[in-house]
Design a protein around this motif. Structure first.
Motif, PDB file in Angstrom:
ATOM      1  N   VAL A 109      32.306 -38.840  10.561  1.00 37.01           N
ATOM      2  CA  VAL A 109      31.560 -37.616  10.865  1.00 37.01           C
ATOM      3  C   VAL A 109      32.224 -36.372  10.281  1.00 37.01           C
ATOM      4  O   VAL A 109      31.633 -35.288  10.285  1.00 37.01           O
ATOM      5  N   GLY A 157      31.954 -35.668  18.942  1.00 33.17           N
ATOM      6  CA  GLY A 157      30.515 -35.828  18.753  1.00 33.17           C
ATOM      7  C   GLY A 157      29.655 -35.036  19.696  1.00 33.17           C
ATOM      8  O   GLY A 157      28.426 -35.189  19.683  1.00 33.17           O
ATOM      9  N   PHE A 204      27.967 -39.356  22.310  1.00 35.33           N
ATOM     10  CA  PHE A 204      29.251 -38.949  21.751  1.00 35.33           C
ATOM     11  C   PHE A 204      30.281 -40.027  22.053  1.00 35.33           C
ATOM     12  O   PHE A 204      30.002 -41.010  22.737  1.00 35.33           O
ATOM     13  N   TRP A 220      24.069 -42.782  13.147  1.00 33.07           N
ATOM     14  CA  TRP A 220      25.142 -42.049  13.809  1.00 33.07           C
ATOM     15  C   TRP A 220      26.257 -42.989  14.265  1.00 33.07           C
ATOM     16  O   TRP A 220      27.450 -42.694  14.107  1.00 33.07           O
TER      17      TRP A 220
END
Length: 211
Positions: free
Chosen positions: A101, A124, A136, A172
């Motif tokens: 990320v 996150g 997250f 993600w």
């Protein structure tokens, strides 16, 4: 990577009243979790079986609340009346998520009234704020006990209903949502408005309960 817990922002009457309502519906005993000094929040834990838990969280009247992404996320959901804020996955090595990320994890800590301290790193929350269907990530420190340790209940999480796209979540996570648990179902529905965690179904000794 496994589903660790689900977070519920306190309703207008506060975290204690909210936790007592949810605990009564599930038949579990709430545990006061303590203050997150880095985030400007505090929580109450509903320990569940399978090393998972429900977190009821609320913001404090403190300047750090509006500076920390987690505090911002809690305040935003609370201002909408409270309710499910998001879901959280635990990883063994959060450095891999940092690389994916492009951001560094932040340290978190809280100490319960009985003196037990929990420490972890998380990442996150900004993704959760931008797109609430996204979980997250947390990595619990090796010497930190998991918040579900005190669970005496047989209540488990059975299903998460998420408004959003399984493809977006897959991108993600780097894997399908259902790869984070072998016993929890993930239902994705078209969001009627904003995406996010819409409902959680629990399996209890007296039958299923959906909140």
């Amino acid at each position: 990577m496994r589903l660790d817990h689900v977070s519920y922002a306190a309703e207008p009457d506060g975290s204690i009243a909210t936790a007592e309502r949810l605990a009564a519906r599930l038949g579990v005993d709430p545990v006061y979790g303590g203050v997150h000094p880095r985030f400007g929040t505090r929580n109450i834990i509903l320990p569940l079986a399978h090393e998972r838990y429900v977190e009821i969280v609320e913001v404090l009247d403190h300047p750090v609340t509006d500076k920390a992404p987690f505090g911002q996320a809690v305040r935003l959901r609370s201002e909408q009346g409270g309710g499910w804020m998001g879901w959280v996955v635990c990883v063994d090595d959060i450095r891999e998520v940092e690389q994916r990320v492009g951001r560094e994890a932040v340290a978190g800590n809280r100490t319960r009234p009985d003196g037990v301290t929990h420490t972890w790193r998380q990442l996150g929350v900004k993704g959760l704020i931008a797109d609430p269907q996204l979980p997250f990530f947390v990595q619990w420190d090796e010497d930190s006990v998991h918040p579900s340790t005190d669970a005496t209940s047989e209540v488990t999480i059975k299903q998460l209903t998420i408004g959003g796209s399984p493809d977006r979540v897959r991108d993600w996570l780097g894997m399908d949502a259902d790869a984070t648990s072998s016993v929890i179902d993930f239902e994705f529905v078209a969001p009627a408005g904003h995406p996010g965690l819409l409902a959680v179904t629990f399996q209890t000794p007296t039958g299923d309960v959906t909140i």
